[in-house]
Design a protein around this motif. Structure first.
Motif, PDB file in Angstrom:
ATOM      1  N   PRO A  43       0.888  -1.218   0.065  1.00  0.00           N
ATOM      2  CA  PRO A  43      -0.113   0.069   0.010  1.00  0.00           C
ATOM      3  C   PRO A  43       0.864   1.299  -0.111  1.00  0.00           C
ATOM      4  CG  PRO A  43      -0.813  -1.650   1.760  1.00  0.00           C
ATOM      5  CD  PRO A  43       0.362  -2.060   1.261  1.00  0.00           C
ATOM      6  N   THR A  71     -15.802   2.263  -2.361  1.00  0.00           N
ATOM      7  CA  THR A  71     -15.534   2.804  -1.174  1.00  0.00           C
ATOM      8  C   THR A  71     -14.230   2.250  -0.565  1.00  0.00           C
ATOM      9  OG1 THR A  71     -17.952   3.191  -0.641  1.00  0.00           O
ATOM     10  CG2 THR A  71     -16.518   3.291   1.204  1.00  0.00           C
ATOM     11  N   TYR A  72     -13.460   2.795  -0.111  1.00  0.00           N
ATOM     12  CA  TYR A  72     -12.255   2.364   0.583  1.00  0.00           C
ATOM     13  C   TYR A  72     -12.281   3.105   2.190  1.00  0.00           C
ATOM     14  CZ  TYR A  72      -9.470   0.047  -2.827  1.00  0.00           C
ATOM     15  OH  TYR A  72      -9.053  -0.800  -3.884  1.00  0.00           O
ATOM     16  N   SER A  73     -12.326   1.801   2.984  1.00  0.00           N
ATOM     17  CA  SER A  73     -12.362   2.625   4.465  1.00  0.00           C
ATOM     18  C   SER A  73     -10.855   2.647   5.274  1.00  0.00           C
ATOM     19  CB  SER A  73     -13.437   1.493   5.147  1.00  0.00           C
ATOM     20  OG  SER A  73     -14.501   1.504   4.462  1.00  0.00           O
ATOM     21  N   GLY A  74     -11.148   3.398   6.317  1.00  0.00           N
ATOM     22  CA  GLY A  74     -10.308   3.499   7.050  1.00  0.00           C
ATOM     23  C   GLY A  74      -8.856   3.848   6.790  1.00  0.00           C
ATOM     24  N   MET A  75      -7.944   3.264   7.294  1.00  0.00           N
ATOM     25  CA  MET A  75      -6.505   3.970   6.658  1.00  0.00           C
ATOM     26  C   MET A  75      -6.355   3.913   5.066  1.00  0.00           C
ATOM     27  SD  MET A  75      -3.827   0.916   7.687  1.00  0.00           S
ATOM     28  CE  MET A  75      -3.970   0.702   9.295  1.00  0.00           C
ATOM     29  N   PHE A  76      -7.190   3.306   4.401  1.00  0.00           N
ATOM     30  CA  PHE A  76      -6.820   2.988   2.987  1.00  0.00           C
ATOM     31  C   PHE A  76      -7.976   4.138   2.234  1.00  0.00           C
ATOM     32  CE2 PHE A  76      -5.342  -1.022   4.198  1.00  0.00           C
ATOM     33  CZ  PHE A  76      -3.814  -0.774   3.935  1.00  0.00           C
ATOM     34  N   ALA A 116      -6.612   5.729  -0.611  1.00  0.00           N
ATOM     35  CA  ALA A 116      -6.453   4.996  -1.967  1.00  0.00           C
ATOM     36  C   ALA A 116      -7.735   5.136  -2.868  1.00  0.00           C
ATOM     37  CB  ALA A 116      -6.302   3.517  -1.314  1.00  0.00           C
ATOM     38  N   ALA A 117      -8.837   5.027  -2.226  1.00  0.00           N
ATOM     39  CA  ALA A 117      -9.873   5.393  -3.272  1.00  0.00           C
ATOM     40  C   ALA A 117     -10.240   6.560  -3.850  1.00  0.00           C
ATOM     41  CB  ALA A 117     -11.369   5.121  -2.379  1.00  0.00           C
TER      42      ALA A 117
END
Lengths: 245, 245, 245, 245, 245, 245
Positions: C55, C231-236, C239-240
């Motif tokens: 990542p 949708t990318y959640s949290g720490m990522f 990224a989205a």
């Protein structure tokens, strides 16, 4: 039947020995003619020699349109695909012949050839023929082709030692001799080691006789279609004439 | 660097076109010399033509001991192993070059070559290089090599139709053009189909420059060891002299 | 061209060394930028480190939409497919780069990497790239990545000893160095052993330059299609946004 | 036993459905816990999503040192090797689980997954697991993961049509459903087509129970050795702490 | 469920031991019935014994139409395909069972069987199942099947020594025990060597339970279609009656 | 030489036809004896029939210790390995014979057999022999073995139509007929389609003659070692006596 064996190198004494080995196993009705090209290397050891042996070898085949089958008497199966394209009669290489028969009498075989320089070409043929899972290893005894017949080379002992290693390390159940010049050693080596030791010249003679007896010729449907008519220049001008005539 | 591209067939107009395609992608410091042998077939279509192209091709290489790298400009990678044995400088075939690069930009590629007679030889190369699981299919457009440049051949349209089939039937993500004579069509085909279409001549030029820049030469450790000194007879006598001299 | 090399681990001194190795072989017009992620492991030794490096590595790539090509400077080719999906520019892994070039200069190569824990991942890559029949063995010298530059590790001697074994036992004709941290040892090892010893960083720089010069980008036709908007959640979450923006 | 199933995407409704599918086949003594990470993509469709799902998935596993076994509930077998390195308990991916069982009840199977973008990753897994000669084709029904449960997507009919094609064109004797979100369709599809239709979630639950019952855990001898102690930076700092603690 | 385990050889003491090993790992609801045929060899060591064990084994299966699953308790997976054709319930061989589970807990496994005569048959199975790239080597300890239980045979020590060699020479991460008669040694060998040592009887019991729990039966779509009604003569006349009735 | 051909099924009329086909191609000195077992199925269509044919077939071989070679006249190569273990003389299966010869006259072949139920077993043999990359497809004409000779079955036309499809869809350059009962159709089909059409009975006769002429017998070094002396019970008691006597 008329079976033409082409030794692709230019060493006539080797051609004679190959002819004798072939006649020793030929069927009663098989007339063996052993020839070699006028042009090319005195022995074939590696890729460079190989490609220079092919045009002369093909010229010998073109000159014999009446042959019922051809054998290429070099373990690299030198120029096999080109020969299959050119000729109507079937063509067998001694390398493929020995390996095919080996898989009919053993679960796993190893090859013992002359020099390390030839090993990758032979490994490639093993892969190409589909026998990678049946071949333990391609080994070399480090005796050059033209020294095989010289007693001072110690060829028999070196090959025999390599066979012993093949049995111990590769779990080989049969041995394929990787040079036409080893033809006369097969029986003695087999007796010594108690497993089949296969000479490609003899194997190819029988396979050529088999194809002829069955009326099987090379398929001309795709990759082995006859060469297309076209201009051949320079030293190969004769190649076009003979092909397209 | 001095990069010698050998078109293994004897058609000078094709050699010129190959040279132009090479110069179009060469780095500033690369001097491209495109040559063809004096001896051999006017085009290479199948196994028979291939083997007759090799000795002349090798003679051109032997005559250029100062070249920094060589490219073999026939998609069959004609005589590649023999050339690697002979020369100290690295040698790249346009077939392998295009396929290697294809695997770097796509998960699966298909090849579009000229005639069906060449398909088995190319399939064999795919297998030999290890790309069977990455190659959808080797296809042919049925335009002979020397008609590719003739507008009346309809080559562009036939190749493009084959690419469309490769996308639909083979799930190809990239296309490799299977003939040096298609070099000038790659950009237009790529624009039309929206996927990479790779020409081997251009690919090989960049790989040859890459090897040279890195100081990488063919390993002489085993299969590509220099040819052994030996007698070459007849029309190939010159081969031995040049090699062993 | 602008070539971004991402060292996927977070060790800046290693990134600098990689950048220097890259600049040493880059073409005159190539601007090398060597970077590493802020997030992830200090070195990559095995599967667990690898997945945590990706990542951060991709974030560095996303932040450089103007780069002409990317190199992933870890021999595992960490996150190669994901990077190819994400970016428009071509992406090369140093592992694949070294192995591809090895097959162009040798019939058979062996790999020498750092630790045994990485061997299965590299064997898997060899299988995936199609080079199983060309790779003698993947070997390890048992020096951790971050100790390679420490003279006290004896890395040079241990790698050299492993190369000697590769030649004797695997019949390797060329060696691929299995870690970006070995880049500066290639020339000396090659001189000592007399066969090509290939560093992946240098190899990847030249392949990236090659693809760029040819205008070849990753095919977006199937597996490397751009990530779908989602949708990318949290720490990522970032990224989205970056992907879909 | 305590069996933790990690849905690597962040969609809780899908996690619940996976948990239900798992409980439907679990043995009486098996406690199923279905979880998903807080960080990562809402669904996994292609390489880019996949790599962003792994760190969160591994964090869920690290947080459950007492689990007896783990299942990765994404058909890509997302992060399988890293999970095997990290945990002492055995780890099963639903993709491998379904394919292994398929080879036990059929000579040849085909896979039906969601989108074409996932096909190459799955083909790669087939190759990696050794089932290329047993897998007819990896097919896609072109319904995105998160629409599988939406009746308006027509998922059932599209998957069923693809199964019909797999039978006719691939000679498939069994079908592997290529997405955790298809778990509830297996029985109906099997009844309709009269051949085994295998859901990976159910398959993985039984294989995880099997390994646990036999006391089999991942070998730590080489590639799956525990991660080495080292610095993890930034958002992954927690990864090092938990691992090395 | 009712699980019938057929020991294909006629040695009742071995059948009892197999039954005990199976019951030791069976789930609470599984009723294990261990049987052996009345006709055939006392042990199976090589191809000849194998084929004479099959008709008797199939007769035992035919006589139990109510069994929910069958296990073939010989590591050669004797008659596996024929059994799958004959019965409606799923059939598992202990060789395949052990190898499948081995690939779920290790990157590479080696097999230790009884005699060298069985090695080629097992290597063939490895190739057939697709695990050639995951199997280091098939080894033999040279203790005949019926001497395994005799303390004087030193079987434990010989197997253990072979495992040590497998770890050192094959880089094996797990061991598969290649004979049903070794079932009771797995735990001790695993403890001694610190890697998974897998017994096929136990593995097959869990896989059979798994298939049954999932309702998975052998596909009858092609190769495992029920035997066609036809005349069976002589000592096999009963085979036709039972099948076609 | 004395060549015993065992038709493994019990249909005497088919045995007679096989004997005639064999005599038609046998060398002058070859005495053909065609036999079939008293026990077993009337035809072999799939795995179940196959295993019941083997004990009877082996009994016929055991009863002929003076035969110089054996041919197994079922295209599945029924019991080939067991026969090689049992007998000192070489043994050839008609399936392997036809496929080996096909690769000597064509780059790619397809097989046309009787029923779909036999296709997986034949595909498995293709894989086992190493010819997967040379075999286009295994096809079935859907005429049962015992109806091949019935004019009402339309066998010739159905086989011919399948050959046409093999040429168009598989790019087959040669055809292998996949049943001993098709022996008499080969010549007519070859003439109609203009490519080699190979009958296994004829092929095996020539290969058996070849091995005999060369003095090649099955290696007894490992997998084909003679059966070990042991108790055979029940209907197979005779097997042990004859073997160990």
């Amino acid at each position: 039947m008329h079976l033409t064996i082409v030794n692709p190198n230019t060493t006539a004494s080797m051609t004679r020995a190959i002819g004798e080995a072939a006649r020793a196993v030929a069927a009663p009705g098989t007339v063996i003619e052993a020839v070699n090209p006028a042009h090319g290397p005195a022995s074939i050891e590696g890729y460079y020699d190989e490609v220079h042996a092919i045009p002369g070898m093909l010229a010998e085949m073109r000159a014999r349109p009446g042959a019922d089958a051809f054998v290429i008497a070099c373990f690299d199966d030198t120029g096999l695909e080109a020969a299959r394209s050119l000729m109507a009669a079937p063509v067998i290489g001694i390398g493929e012949a020995a390996m095919h028969l080996a898989t009919l009498v053993a679960g796993r075989f190893s090859v013992v050839t002359t020099l390390a320089v030839s090993v990758p070409a032979l490994e490639h043929n093993v892969h190409k023929y589909g026998f990678s899972h049946r071949c333990g290893r391609v080994r070399s005894c480090e005796v050059p082709v033209l020294e095989l017949e010289d007693p001072a080379s110690g060829a028999y002992g070196l090959i025999s030692a390599e066979i012993a290693r093949a049995r111990a390390e590769d779990r080989a159940e049969a041995i394929v001799l990787g040079c036409a010049g080893m033809a006369d050693l097969a029986a003695r080596l087999s007796a010594e080691h108690g497993i089949p030791v296969i000479d490609g010249v003899a194997a190819a003679v029988k396979l050529a006789e088999s194809l002829h007896a069955l009326g099987l010729k090379t398929s001309k449907a795709c990759g082995y279609a006859p060469p297309r008519a076209k201009t051949y220049s320079g030293m190969f001008a004769a190649a076009a004439v003979a092909t397209n005539g």
